[in-house]
Design an enzyme around this catalytic site. Structure first.
Site, PDB file in Angstrom:
ATOM      1  N   HIS A 172       4.143   3.154 -12.497  1.00 14.85           N
ATOM      2  CA  HIS A 172       4.387   2.290 -11.348  1.00 14.85           C
ATOM      3  C   HIS A 172       4.032   0.842 -11.688  1.00 14.85           C
ATOM      4  O   HIS A 172       3.408   0.566 -12.707  1.00 14.85           O
ATOM      5  CB  HIS A 172       3.560   2.745 -10.143  1.00 14.85           C
ATOM      6  CG  HIS A 172       4.125   3.926  -9.431  1.00 14.85           C
ATOM      7  ND1 HIS A 172       3.846   5.219  -9.821  1.00 14.85           N
ATOM      8  CD2 HIS A 172       4.968   4.024  -8.374  1.00 14.85           C
ATOM      9  CE1 HIS A 172       4.487   6.061  -9.024  1.00 14.85           C
ATOM     10  NE2 HIS A 172       5.173   5.356  -8.138  1.00 14.85           N
ATOM     11  N   LYS A 185       0.236  -1.382  -7.598  1.00 20.53           N
ATOM     12  CA  LYS A 185      -0.065  -0.127  -6.927  1.00 20.53           C
ATOM     13  C   LYS A 185      -1.568   0.126  -6.982  1.00 20.53           C
ATOM     14  O   LYS A 185      -2.183   0.087  -8.048  1.00 20.53           O
ATOM     15  CB  LYS A 185       0.704   1.030  -7.559  1.00 20.53           C
ATOM     16  CG  LYS A 185       0.510   2.355  -6.814  1.00 20.53           C
ATOM     17  CD  LYS A 185       1.511   3.404  -7.232  1.00 20.53           C
ATOM     18  CE  LYS A 185       1.291   4.704  -6.462  1.00 20.53           C
ATOM     19  NZ  LYS A 185       1.400   4.516  -5.008  1.00 20.53           N
TER      20      LYS A 185
END
Length: 232
Positions: free
Chosen positions: A131, A135
């Protein structure tokens, strides 16, 4: 449909764009950790906030008799309490670690593959999730959902982050700039590897799924999942 956006970061802004395209109105936008706000003119709320704000946001919705769709991860130690409050207040609630329609199909494919692989000897199971660097939690909620689907259908007992341990699924979490989300499940043996993979190209798929879920939830009472929304 009048929508409250609880959390107005990148996902919130993408949800706003998709919702308006589908003819809905955004009546409230809450950023960061605002704890007091008026939901009286709201048909449904969509919560993509931060872990420390999610419980307050969901509670506010139940108290205001507003159905809520939550995609915030990292708060699930309070999940059972929120389900109890939902029942008490006769609320409507959907939580999903990932609202992408494609990912929810991937969840079902993951379970099916786990059932097929379970009788076979010699395969180790691992997972990689990648990600963007913003995040906040690791592993991702999506990776945890995938791991839980495998645990339900195999002899694996738990998942573990970035370590190898017998009877556990190792989840390797990586953070790379501008990656919306990639999840790979690997069954590896001495003779071959089997992989299934989902790659998100942008946030639009997550946002569309959240709006579709909100459309479906309005007028319903109870705790639901994306399986209910998609009829899986």
């Amino acid at each position: 449909m009048k929508i409250a956006l609880l959390g107005y970061g990148k996902m919130g802004k993408t949800i706003e764009k998709i919702a308006k395209k589908r003819g809905h109105t955004i009546v409230l936008k809450i950023d960061k950790e605002d704890s007091i706000y008026d939901l009286s003119d709201t048909d449904v709320a969509i919560d993509f906030s931060i872990p420390s704000a999610a419980v307050n946001n969901i509670t506010n919705c139940f108290n205001a008799n507003v159905p809520v769709v939550s995609g915030t991860t990292g708060w699930l130690e309070h999940y059972d309490a929120m389900i109890s409050l939902c029942k008490e207040k006769k609320g409507g609630f959907i939580y999903a670690s990932n609202y992408s329609l494609g990912v929810n199909l991937f969840f079902e494919l993951n379970k099916k593959l786990a059932k097929m692989m379970n009788p076979l000897e010699g395969y180790d199971i691992s997972m990689e999730e990648i990600h963007h660097t913003e995040k906040l939690d690791a592993p991702s909620g999506t990776a945890i959902t995938l791991a839980e689907g495998i645990i339900e259908n195999t002899k694996k007992q738990a998942w573990i982050l970035n370590e190898n341990k017998d009877n556990n699924i190792t989840i390797h979490a990586k953070r790379i700039n501008k990656v919306p989300g990639t999840h790979t499940v690997t069954y590896s043996s001495l003779v071959d590897d089997i992989e299934i993979k989902h790659t998100a190209h942008n946030r639009d798929g997550f946002a569309l799924g959240a709006v579709v879920a909100a459309e479906w939830l309005v007028g319903k009472i109870g705790n639901f999942s994306m399986k209910d929304v998609l009829g899986l």
